[in-house]
Motif scaffolding. Structure first.
Motif, PDB file in Angstrom:
ATOM      1  N   ASP A 164       0.817  -1.460   0.009  1.00 64.56           N
ATOM      2  CA  ASP A 164      -0.018   0.228  -0.393  1.00 64.56           C
ATOM      3  C   ASP A 164       0.750   1.184   0.141  1.00 64.56           C
ATOM      4  O   ASP A 164       0.273   2.124  -0.650  1.00 64.56           O
ATOM      5  CB  ASP A 164      -0.968  -0.376   1.219  1.00 64.56           C
ATOM      6  CG  ASP A 164      -0.243  -0.014   2.074  1.00 64.56           C
ATOM      7  OD1 ASP A 164       0.704  -0.402   2.670  1.00 64.56           O
ATOM      8  OD2 ASP A 164      -0.644   0.402   3.447  1.00 64.56           O
ATOM      9  N   THR A 165       1.817   1.225   0.758  1.00 61.52           N
ATOM     10  CA  THR A 165       3.015   2.661   0.517  1.00 61.52           C
ATOM     11  C   THR A 165       3.535   2.809  -0.283  1.00 61.52           C
ATOM     12  O   THR A 165       3.978   3.598  -1.063  1.00 61.52           O
ATOM     13  CB  THR A 165       3.672   2.043   2.108  1.00 61.52           C
ATOM     14  OG1 THR A 165       3.216   2.140   3.060  1.00 61.52           O
ATOM     15  CG2 THR A 165       4.634   3.608   1.630  1.00 61.52           C
ATOM     16  N   ASP A 207      10.144   4.034  12.321  1.00 60.81           N
ATOM     17  CA  ASP A 207      11.069   4.387  13.211  1.00 60.81           C
ATOM     18  C   ASP A 207      11.874   5.582  13.434  1.00 60.81           C
ATOM     19  O   ASP A 207      12.446   5.911  13.426  1.00 60.81           O
ATOM     20  CB  ASP A 207      11.667   3.556  13.215  1.00 60.81           C
ATOM     21  CG  ASP A 207      12.350   2.805  14.678  1.00 60.81           C
ATOM     22  OD1 ASP A 207      12.011   3.484  15.527  1.00 60.81           O
ATOM     23  OD2 ASP A 207      12.798   1.551  15.220  1.00 60.81           O
ATOM     24  N   PHE A 208      10.869   6.372  14.531  1.00 57.97           N
ATOM     25  CA  PHE A 208      11.905   7.196  15.438  1.00 57.97           C
ATOM     26  C   PHE A 208      12.780   7.218  15.957  1.00 57.97           C
ATOM     27  O   PHE A 208      13.170   8.549  16.015  1.00 57.97           O
ATOM     28  CB  PHE A 208      10.778   8.554  15.020  1.00 57.97           C
ATOM     29  CG  PHE A 208      10.051   8.969  14.412  1.00 57.97           C
ATOM     30  CD1 PHE A 208      10.068   9.692  13.274  1.00 57.97           C
ATOM     31  CD2 PHE A 208       8.151   8.410  14.720  1.00 57.97           C
ATOM     32  CE1 PHE A 208       8.849  10.091  12.148  1.00 57.97           C
ATOM     33  CE2 PHE A 208       7.556   8.255  13.475  1.00 57.97           C
ATOM     34  CZ  PHE A 208       7.966   9.690  12.283  1.00 57.97           C
ATOM     35  N   GLN A 326      19.869  10.756   9.875  1.00 55.63           N
ATOM     36  CA  GLN A 326      18.928   9.561  10.389  1.00 55.63           C
ATOM     37  C   GLN A 326      17.975   9.877   9.765  1.00 55.63           C
ATOM     38  O   GLN A 326      16.703   8.635   9.288  1.00 55.63           O
ATOM     39  CB  GLN A 326      19.141   9.867  11.839  1.00 55.63           C
ATOM     40  CG  GLN A 326      20.207   9.691  12.442  1.00 55.63           C
ATOM     41  CD  GLN A 326      20.475   8.028  12.325  1.00 55.63           C
ATOM     42  OE1 GLN A 326      19.602   6.717  12.188  1.00 55.63           O
ATOM     43  NE2 GLN A 326      21.604   7.351  12.166  1.00 55.63           N
ATOM     44  N   VAL A 327      16.895  11.337   9.384  1.00 54.07           N
ATOM     45  CA  VAL A 327      15.626  11.096   8.981  1.00 54.07           C
ATOM     46  C   VAL A 327      15.753  10.767   7.457  1.00 54.07           C
ATOM     47  O   VAL A 327      15.111   9.395   6.829  1.00 54.07           O
ATOM     48  CB  VAL A 327      15.487  12.598   8.276  1.00 54.07           C
ATOM     49  CG1 VAL A 327      14.099  13.042   8.085  1.00 54.07           C
ATOM     50  CG2 VAL A 327      15.306  13.248  10.290  1.00 54.07           C
ATOM     51  N   VAL A 328      16.660  10.556   6.767  1.00 52.74           N
ATOM     52  CA  VAL A 328      16.578  10.110   5.187  1.00 52.74           C
ATOM     53  C   VAL A 328      16.552   8.539   5.816  1.00 52.74           C
ATOM     54  O   VAL A 328      15.914   7.725   5.345  1.00 52.74           O
ATOM     55  CB  VAL A 328      18.273  10.661   4.974  1.00 52.74           C
ATOM     56  CG1 VAL A 328      18.416   9.685   3.568  1.00 52.74           C
ATOM     57  CG2 VAL A 328      17.708  11.853   4.181  1.00 52.74           C
ATOM     58  N   ASN A 329      17.518   8.140   6.968  1.00 58.45           N
ATOM     59  CA  ASN A 329      17.818   6.520   6.882  1.00 58.45           C
ATOM     60  C   ASN A 329      16.723   5.795   7.288  1.00 58.45           C
ATOM     61  O   ASN A 329      16.242   4.677   7.016  1.00 58.45           O
ATOM     62  CB  ASN A 329      19.081   6.664   7.871  1.00 58.45           C
ATOM     63  CG  ASN A 329      20.471   5.593   7.425  1.00 58.45           C
ATOM     64  OD1 ASN A 329      20.066   5.159   6.422  1.00 58.45           O
ATOM     65  ND2 ASN A 329      21.203   6.001   8.304  1.00 58.45           N
ATOM     66  N   SER A 330      15.730   7.296   7.400  1.00 60.40           N
ATOM     67  CA  SER A 330      14.091   5.997   7.989  1.00 60.40           C
ATOM     68  C   SER A 330      13.391   6.200   7.182  1.00 60.40           C
ATOM     69  O   SER A 330      12.797   5.399   7.359  1.00 60.40           O
ATOM     70  CB  SER A 330      13.812   7.148   9.333  1.00 60.40           C
ATOM     71  OG  SER A 330      13.207   8.368   8.431  1.00 60.40           O
ATOM     72  N   ILE A 331      13.538   6.249   5.930  1.00 57.21           N
ATOM     73  CA  ILE A 331      12.766   6.379   5.051  1.00 57.21           C
ATOM     74  C   ILE A 331      12.600   4.519   5.504  1.00 57.21           C
ATOM     75  O   ILE A 331      12.827   3.564   4.546  1.00 57.21           O
ATOM     76  CB  ILE A 331      13.070   6.653   3.897  1.00 57.21           C
ATOM     77  CG1 ILE A 331      13.520   7.917   3.791  1.00 57.21           C
ATOM     78  CG2 ILE A 331      12.614   5.561   2.665  1.00 57.21           C
ATOM     79  CD1 ILE A 331      13.504   8.655   1.858  1.00 57.21           C
ATOM     80  N   PRO A 332      10.989   4.400   5.335  1.00 50.93           N
ATOM     81  CA  PRO A 332      10.815   2.234   4.916  1.00 50.93           C
ATOM     82  C   PRO A 332      10.383   2.099   3.705  1.00 50.93           C
ATOM     83  O   PRO A 332      10.560   2.481   2.776  1.00 50.93           O
ATOM     84  CB  PRO A 332       9.309   2.713   5.792  1.00 50.93           C
ATOM     85  CG  PRO A 332       9.121   4.073   5.449  1.00 50.93           C
ATOM     86  CD  PRO A 332      10.155   4.559   5.314  1.00 50.93           C
TER      87      PRO A 332
END
Length: 443
Positions: A164-165, A207-208, A326-332
């Motif tokens: 879905d994502t 995951d934040f 880390q924001v970039v790394n958190s992309i699922p």
């Protein structure tokens, strides 16, 4: 070298005017355009470290370094921003699947950069015509195509993890491109990822924790390469893609500015090769010239190298923010599955576009047979292990396309089944009859 003439009043451009590489607008406008170049390459450049396990901040640091090095080596005359090359994704993935770490992949990047720099020195000395002879369009297009299509199984793995994502992300990327004009439309990849990321947040797929723990200011994470010569057959074919990208960039800038940059093809290859080498030494991804920035040039009509120095500075400052990394790394993975469904396919289709632009005649048996075999080898990912050296589909395909094309041609001429023809045409230069017409940044 670090002086630019103010263009007009520094604020406006008259119809048909461009800002030359040695000119600039006012500094606030120049800085803004430089930041715009960095934003334009975000969507593609940051997907490389995410997909390969490299640190985004480190990757951004080396894009800034490589851009500055490129400008220096080209005497501040050839504008370019160097982002992360998608050509390295497949060999890095192959190294990871074999159980070897990022340090080994960095060695492959380092060696590929060295080879590109060496080729650049040869081109600077002997000219670029021999590249066209060794890699005519049918060969070059096939290699570029399999580098994209070889990654198709990875797309499905990520896509089905959160379908879905993935669908929301892909739909956003496609719709933004056709719903909006100008810069917004050109940033469809970045904006589509943001839409997918927001949807993933709503679905609880992000995951934040790492973001909260990361500092606001800090140096990127560097690491040294680990030598392993057995992985080189998977990496060295990427140099053919880097050559095509750099030559295409030089030709594009030449046509848009009206200047002849042919004598700088060699220095462009040297600069990108050295930048990629240094990135491999420090733990960054390999770099290359970027189509997105060609698009920004076409939209703004600003070719000032001052803007690219500003872009390098902006990227360097962002690389010093671990929280941003880390924001970039958190992309699922679901978001990645959606956006790479388009991006990997686009890499493959750029190979097809090389055939189309250069009018490759597939009625000729040598062309159709060479391309057919190579496409199957690359897409099916034929793999061989010879004395501990692993050859993946891209490496095998790159070897086969050269052996098949030149071998069949030599045999055909010897037996008389192939008559000697005029030399293969050089890669098709893009025509910009009207400089006011926007350019498709994927070209």
């Amino acid at each position: 070298m670090f002086t630019w003439t103010l263009h007009g009043n520094g604020k406006t451009l008259k119809p048909g005017e461009i800002v030359e590489p040695k000119e600039r607008l006012t500094w606030p406008r120049t800085i803004g355009i430089g930041a715009q170049h960095v934003v334009a390459m975000f969507g593609a450049t940051f997907l490389v470290p995410i997909l390969t396990g490299f640190d985004p901040s480190t990757t951004l640091f080396f894009t800034a370094f490589s851009t500055a090095l490129f400008l220096l080596i080209n005497k501040n005359l050839l504008p370019s921003y160097l982002g992360s090359s998608f050509g390295f994704i497949a060999p890095i993935a192959a190294v990871a699947s074999s159980g070897k770490g990022i340090a080994v992949a960095s060695f492959g990047i380092l060696c590929t950069g060295l080879l590109l720099a060496i080729i650049g020195f040869v081109v600077q000395w002997a000219g670029a015509i021999w590249i066209d002879r060794i890699m005519p369009p049918v060969v070059n297009g096939a290699i570029v195509a399999i580098i994209g299509f070889n990654l198709a199984p990875n797309v499905w793995t990520n896509f089905k993890a959160a379908p879905d994502t993935a669908l929301v992300t892909l739909a956003a990327v496609l719709l933004i491109a056709v719903l909006f004009k100008g810069l917004i439309g050109r940033l469809n990849i970045l904006l589509g990822v943001l839409v997918g990321y927001a949807y993933a947040c709503i679905r609880g797929q992000v995951d934040f924790q790492a973001i909260e723990q990361a500092a606001w200011v800090g140096f990127p994470k560097f690491h040294l390469p680990q030598a392993d010569f057995t992985i080189l057959p998977m990496f060295l074919p990427v140099v053919l893609v880097l050559i095509a990208e750099n030559v295409g960039h030089v030709k594009s800038v030449a046509q848009m500015t009206g200047h002849n940059y042919d004598d700088q093809i060699g220095t462009a290859l040297i600069a990108d090769g050295l930048g990629t080498t240094v990135a491999g030494i420090g733990g960054g991804s390999g770099t290359t010239t970027y189509g997105e920035n060609i698009g920004v040039m076409a939209a703004t009509k600003v070719y000032s190298t001052a803007a690219y120095w500003c872009a390098a500075g902006f990227a360097f400052l962002l690389s010093l923010c671990p929280k941003f990394g880390q924001v970039v790394n958190s992309i699922p993975v679901g978001v990645l599955g959606g956006v790479t469904c388009l991006l990997y396919g686009m890499i493959g289709m750029i190979g097809v576009q090389i055939w189309v632009d250069n009018k490759v005649d597939f009625a000729k048996p040598i062309n159709i047979m060479t391309a057919s075999v190579v496409m199957i080898v690359g897409i099916a990912n034929f793999e061989f292990n010879v004395n501990g050296i692993q050859f993946n589909g891209i490496a095998v395909g790159s070897i086969i396309v050269l052996v098949l094309y030149h071998g069949m041609k030599a045999i055909g001429r010897a037996t008389g089944t192939i008559v000697k023809e005029a030399p293969e045409p050089a890669p098709q230069e893009r025509k910009f009859e009207n400089l006011d017409e926007p350019i498709d940044p994927t070209r």
